[in-house]
Design a protein around this motif. Structure first.
Motif, PDB file in Angstrom:
ATOM      1  N   LEU A 195       0.836  -1.208   0.000  1.00 55.81           N
ATOM      2  CA  LEU A 195       0.000   0.000   0.000  1.00 55.81           C
ATOM      3  C   LEU A 195       0.869   1.254   0.000  1.00 55.81           C
ATOM      4  CD1 LEU A 195      -2.801  -1.009   2.528  1.00 55.81           C
ATOM      5  CD2 LEU A 195      -3.014  -0.780   0.072  1.00 55.81           C
ATOM      6  N   ALA A 196       1.989   1.205   0.743  1.00 57.07           N
ATOM      7  CA  ALA A 196       2.872   2.370   0.793  1.00 57.07           C
ATOM      8  C   ALA A 196       3.471   2.641  -0.582  1.00 57.07           C
ATOM      9  CB  ALA A 196       3.978   2.144   1.824  1.00 57.07           C
TER      10      ALA A 196
ATOM     11  N   ARG B 158       1.456   7.282  -6.494  1.00 53.74           N
ATOM     12  CA  ARG B 158       0.402   8.226  -6.826  1.00 53.74           C
ATOM     13  C   ARG B 158       0.718   9.641  -6.389  1.00 53.74           C
ATOM     14  NH1 ARG B 158      -2.719   7.134 -10.869  1.00 53.74           N
ATOM     15  NH2 ARG B 158      -2.039   5.014 -11.223  1.00 53.74           N
ATOM     16  N   SER B 159       1.366   9.776  -5.220  1.00 50.32           N
ATOM     17  CA  SER B 159       1.528  11.119  -4.690  1.00 50.32           C
ATOM     18  C   SER B 159       2.980  11.568  -4.734  1.00 50.32           C
ATOM     19  CB  SER B 159       1.016  11.165  -3.254  1.00 50.32           C
ATOM     20  OG  SER B 159       1.723  10.220  -2.492  1.00 50.32           O
TER      21      SER B 159
ATOM     22  N   PRO C  93       4.168  10.967   5.339  1.00 47.33           N
ATOM     23  CA  PRO C  93       2.736  10.982   5.636  1.00 47.33           C
ATOM     24  C   PRO C  93       2.202  12.405   5.826  1.00 47.33           C
ATOM     25  CG  PRO C  93       3.966   9.820   7.370  1.00 47.33           C
ATOM     26  CD  PRO C  93       4.947  10.220   6.318  1.00 47.33           C
ATOM     27  N   ASP C  94       3.077  13.355   6.188  1.00 48.93           N
ATOM     28  CA  ASP C  94       2.609  14.733   6.371  1.00 48.93           C
ATOM     29  C   ASP C  94       2.141  15.353   5.064  1.00 48.93           C
ATOM     30  OD1 ASP C  94       3.249  14.388   8.903  1.00 48.93           O
ATOM     31  OD2 ASP C  94       4.836  15.891   9.014  1.00 48.93           O
TER      32      ASP C  94
ATOM     33  N   LEU D 244       0.713  13.660   2.713  1.00 54.54           N
ATOM     34  CA  LEU D 244      -0.460  12.919   2.224  1.00 54.54           C
ATOM     35  C   LEU D 244      -1.664  13.338   3.047  1.00 54.54           C
ATOM     36  CD1 LEU D 244       1.075   9.342   2.149  1.00 54.54           C
ATOM     37  CD2 LEU D 244       0.324  10.581   0.150  1.00 54.54           C
ATOM     38  N   SER D 245      -1.931  14.626   3.088  1.00 54.69           N
ATOM     39  CA  SER D 245      -2.896  15.111   4.077  1.00 54.69           C
ATOM     40  C   SER D 245      -4.319  15.074   3.567  1.00 54.69           C
ATOM     41  CB  SER D 245      -2.531  16.530   4.488  1.00 54.69           C
ATOM     42  OG  SER D 245      -2.497  17.326   3.329  1.00 54.69           O
ATOM     43  N   GLU D 246      -4.598  14.232   2.556  1.00 52.04           N
ATOM     44  CA  GLU D 246      -5.923  14.233   1.964  1.00 52.04           C
ATOM     45  C   GLU D 246      -7.033  13.893   2.936  1.00 52.04           C
ATOM     46  OE1 GLU D 246      -7.063  12.057  -1.479  1.00 52.04           O
ATOM     47  OE2 GLU D 246      -5.671  13.198  -2.688  1.00 52.04           O
ATOM     48  N   LEU D 247      -6.678  13.202   4.003  1.00 54.67           N
ATOM     49  CA  LEU D 247      -7.723  12.697   4.877  1.00 54.67           C
ATOM     50  C   LEU D 247      -7.965  13.594   6.079  1.00 54.67           C
ATOM     51  CD1 LEU D 247      -6.670   8.986   4.742  1.00 54.67           C
ATOM     52  CD2 LEU D 247      -8.583  10.032   3.598  1.00 54.67           C
ATOM     53  N   ALA D 248      -7.357  14.780   6.084  1.00 56.38           N
ATOM     54  CA  ALA D 248      -7.476  15.614   7.276  1.00 56.38           C
ATOM     55  C   ALA D 248      -8.913  16.061   7.514  1.00 56.38           C
ATOM     56  CB  ALA D 248      -6.579  16.840   7.129  1.00 56.38           C
ATOM     57  N   GLY D 249      -9.256  16.251   8.773  1.00 57.22           N
ATOM     58  CA  GLY D 249     -10.542  16.813   9.145  1.00 57.22           C
ATOM     59  C   GLY D 249     -11.656  15.800   9.162  1.00 57.22           C
TER      60      GLY D 249
END
Lengths: 113, 608
Positions: free
Chosen positions: A92-93, A99-100, A105-106, A108-113
């Motif tokens: 997965l990593a 893709r990115s 991980p900082d 890859l902040s798509e999931l924030a909030g």
């Protein structure tokens, strides 16, 4: 034996600390393996008997004074489980990196909030 | 063949077929894959129902390979079927059927790997439900996890999925390793892995530091799956990126199995040595915090799938409160609530899948008014939103009112308003999104700073097809799930069955007796099964009214009655809470360690 318990605790904490501060996905996953190895140490030390031999019964003459075979089989299963999980997470990593373009991980902040 | 012998088959059968489908998937035609997978999960559901039905008269205990215990000691592996385990298996099977029916037309192009993963996931859940020893629970916890992480990453073509899968995988594995540490400590103390043997060894002893620490580690692990605050962070990330039909299984049964594991282990191992207070404290206070945090986070979302995921967090808190009473009524109410919630939430996730399929977006603001051309989906969505808020006579309502009443009897009078308000908030969020998306009512939602989190860049799981009609299977699945949730609420037989299941789940002495000595004769249910009360009915109606009001105000249909300073303070505290959900796995791991320390401390303080 008691030092083995300390080692197990240390391994778990140091692995968890690594996950908390890691800025690299591969390192995060390796830290997870470090945390897991604490369970190997703990399980084996739980089954350890002073002066005990390997729990092999058969043609060869052996003493009844052996270490606990149950925990050893648990560690075996544990190793298999951990290999599966580590391989999957690494895959997965790699996908995330493809893709990115980053291992951090900082970023890859798509999931924030 | 009797049912006890069939128990290993509901675990091994799907697992073997999973491997076959994954291996032969590329050469088999799609219809064979769908048929084999659907028949298998239907069979699992049927066996689950049979187990639930037959074990009311006595638990089904199967020692694999006939390693039956001699005077209460065995090194064998036991599978234990009771009504709650059977119910969990049936639920996972039925939800998998719905997910597969939906997937039939949703994914045009999948090979056997997807079907294999679904079957492996179901096998993991059935194994976890039936496991009679702690190590088997750990193994199936991880199997369930590995299948779930892979399913989350199934759409590995986009940036989102691998990352959601990673956060999910790392958090759950860290939790599982804590379970293993706890298991090792308990094995060191009791010399047993079997739950009943551990319980027998600990009975009558005061819990010392080692037992409390071990209990805390094992409970933490199951609570990570159960998504109690502060272990819940992975859940929204995983749901945001997992394919919608997979979310049905995640939200409907996987998370709830975490709570099931907590109660199962507590009953068998710690019920006598630690007494009821420690676990009661963890589940009650953890549950209350979870219900509030989940509801507030849910209401603040524009990304529809995250909104639904966070509402699962909120409702999970209420399930935990029901279980915390440790009474048959509370546990039975929680079980009914779980079943009703699974139908409603599954239906909503599938509707979100339809939106994603047609419009390439799950953002509330971007979809404004675009759902007008699919009124049937809109009707299902709005009805499900009302059911989520507790509309009588849905399963969510009857389950919740049983939980409220059990908590009230146990002395926690504040649970009733808490449950009504939090579920009204989650229902209100869903209604708000529905009014905007399907009717185009109210003002268009303001875009937030972070566009990503609003689902702007959510790549469709299938490729957008706004012109085509919604395929029939993709409508049948959500409507079927919503109908099932209604059926849960109106069947009095289910209510009785759930309370009996709760009684067996919480019976420490009976469990030990059945597993270790093969004597399975549970006491018949003496108390009357709680009926529909006026308070429950009123609470349901008030909750629905509140949800409608919240939806009207927040979508801009009605003026906000709150004064401006209050609104500003509210918005600020919500934004602080949202910042805590940083999406960084390191932060989540820190919360996990902190939370496990909190669990151990709570157990230690409340232990005798």
């Amino acid at each position: 034996v008691s030092i083995a318990y300390l080692v197990a605790g240390w391994l778990f904490l140091v692995g968890a600390y690594g996950i908390v501060v890691s800025r690299d996905l591969v390192r995060t996953i390796v830290c997870l393996s470090v945390a897991q190895s604490s369970s190997y140490v703990l399980l084996l030390s739980v089954g350890y008997r002073k002066g005990g031999t390997a729990p092999v019964f058969g043609d060869i003459p052996s003493t009844p004074h052996v270490v606990d075979p149950v925990v050893q089989s648990l560690v075996f299963t544990d190793v298999v489980v951990s290999a599966t999980v580590t391989a999957l997470l690494l895959a997965l990593a790699v996908q995330a990196r493809k893709r990115s373009g980053t291992w951090d991980p900082d970023h890859l902040s798509e999931l924030a909030g | 063949m009797n049912l006890t012998d069939a128990m290993p088959l509901v675990v091994a059968g799907p697992l073997v077929l999973a491997i076959l489908l994954a291996a032969a998937g590329s050469v088999l035609p799609r219809v064979v894959l769908d048929a084999v997978a659907a028949v298998t999960v239907s069979a699992v559901a049927a066996v689950g129902l049979l187990i639930a039905h037959d074990s009311v008269g006595g638990r089904l205990v199967g020692w694999q390979g006939d390693w039956t215990p001699k005077s209460g000691v065995s090194v064998g592996i036991a599978l234990v079927g009771d009504p709650m385990a059977g119910g969990a298996i049936a639920l996972s099977g039925l939800l998998a059927v719905a997910a597969l029916v939906f997937t039939w037309r949703y994914f045009e192009d999948v090979d056997g790997v997807f079907h294999g993963l679904v079957l492996g996931f179901v096998a993991g859940m059935t194994g976890f439900a039936l496991a009679g020893d702690l190590f088997t629970m750990f193994v199936f916890f991880e199997l369930m996890g590995v299948a779930a992480f892979s399913l989350t990453g199934t759409k590995a073509e986009e940036t989102g999925p691998p990352q959601g899968g990673l956060n999910f995988g790392i958090l759950n594995s860290l939790g599982a390793y804590l379970a293993l540490l706890g298991l090792a400590l308990l094995y060191a103390r009791t010399g047993a892995l079997n739950l009943a043997q551990m319980g027998a060894a600990l009975d009558g002893h005061r819990p010392d530091g080692l037992v409390i620490t071990a209990a805390g580690f094992v409970m933490t692990a199951w609570l990570v799956k159960g998504a109690l605050v502060p272990f819940h962070f992975w859940l929204a990330d995983a749901h945001a990126v997992a394919p919608s039909p997979v979310c049905v299984l995640f939200s409907g049964v996987m998370v709830e199995l975490g709570l099931y594991g907590v109660v199962r282990v507590h009953t068998a191992v710690f019920a006598d040595t630690m007494g009821p207070h420690p676990i009661h404290a963890v589940l009650l206070w953890g549950g209350a915090l979870t219900a509030v945090v989940g509801a507030v986070m849910c209401f603040s979302q524009q990304h529809v799938k995250r909104m639904l995921a966070l509402s699962t967090v909120s409702h999970t808190g209420l399930f935990a409160i029901g279980l915390s009473t440790l009474t048959p009524d509370g546990a039975g109410g929680a079980a009914l609530y779980v079943a009703g919630h699974a139908g409603v939430k599954g239906s909503l996730f599938l509707c979100a899948g339809i939106l994603l399929d047609r419009y390439r977006s799950v953002s509330e603001s971007r979809l404004h008014g675009r759902g007008r051309d699919i009124p049937l989906v809109g009707a299902v969505w709005l009805l499900a939103g009302l059911a989520l808020a507790g509309l009588p006579p849905f399963g969510t309502w009857i389950g919740k009112s049983m939980v409220e009443e059990a908590a009230h009897t146990a002395g926690a009078t504040w649970v009733l308003p808490l449950a009504v308000i939090t579920s009204a908030i989650t229902g209100g969020a869903v209604l708000r999104a529905g009014l905007r998306i399907f009717l185009g009512w109210g003002a268009q939602a303001r875009e937030d700073a972070g566009a990503e989190r609003e689902g702007e860049h959510e790549d469709p799981e299938t490729g957008g097809r706004p012109s085509r009609r919604v395929p029939v299977p993709m409508l049948v699945a959500p409507i079927g799930l919503l109908t099932a949730s209604l059926a849960v609420g109106v069947a009095p037989a289910l209510r009785r069955g759930a309370v009996e299941a709760g009684q067996l789940l919480l019976d420490h002495a009976g469990y030990l007796q059945a597993v270790l000595h093969g004597e399975s004769a549970p006491a018949p249910l003496t108390e009357p099964v709680p009926g529909v009360t006026a308070v429950g009915l009123a609470a349901g109606i008030v909750g629905v009214a509140l949800a409608v009001l919240l939806a009207a105000v927040s979508s801009g249909l009605a003026a906000n009655p709150l004064p401006r300073p209050v609104r500003r303070a509210g918005a600020e505290s919500v934004s602080v809470l949202r910042q805590l959900h940083s999406g960084r796995v390191g932060d989540y791991a820190a919360w996990l360690i902190l939370g496990s320390a909190a669990v151990v401390c709570t157990l230690a303080v409340a232990a005798p």
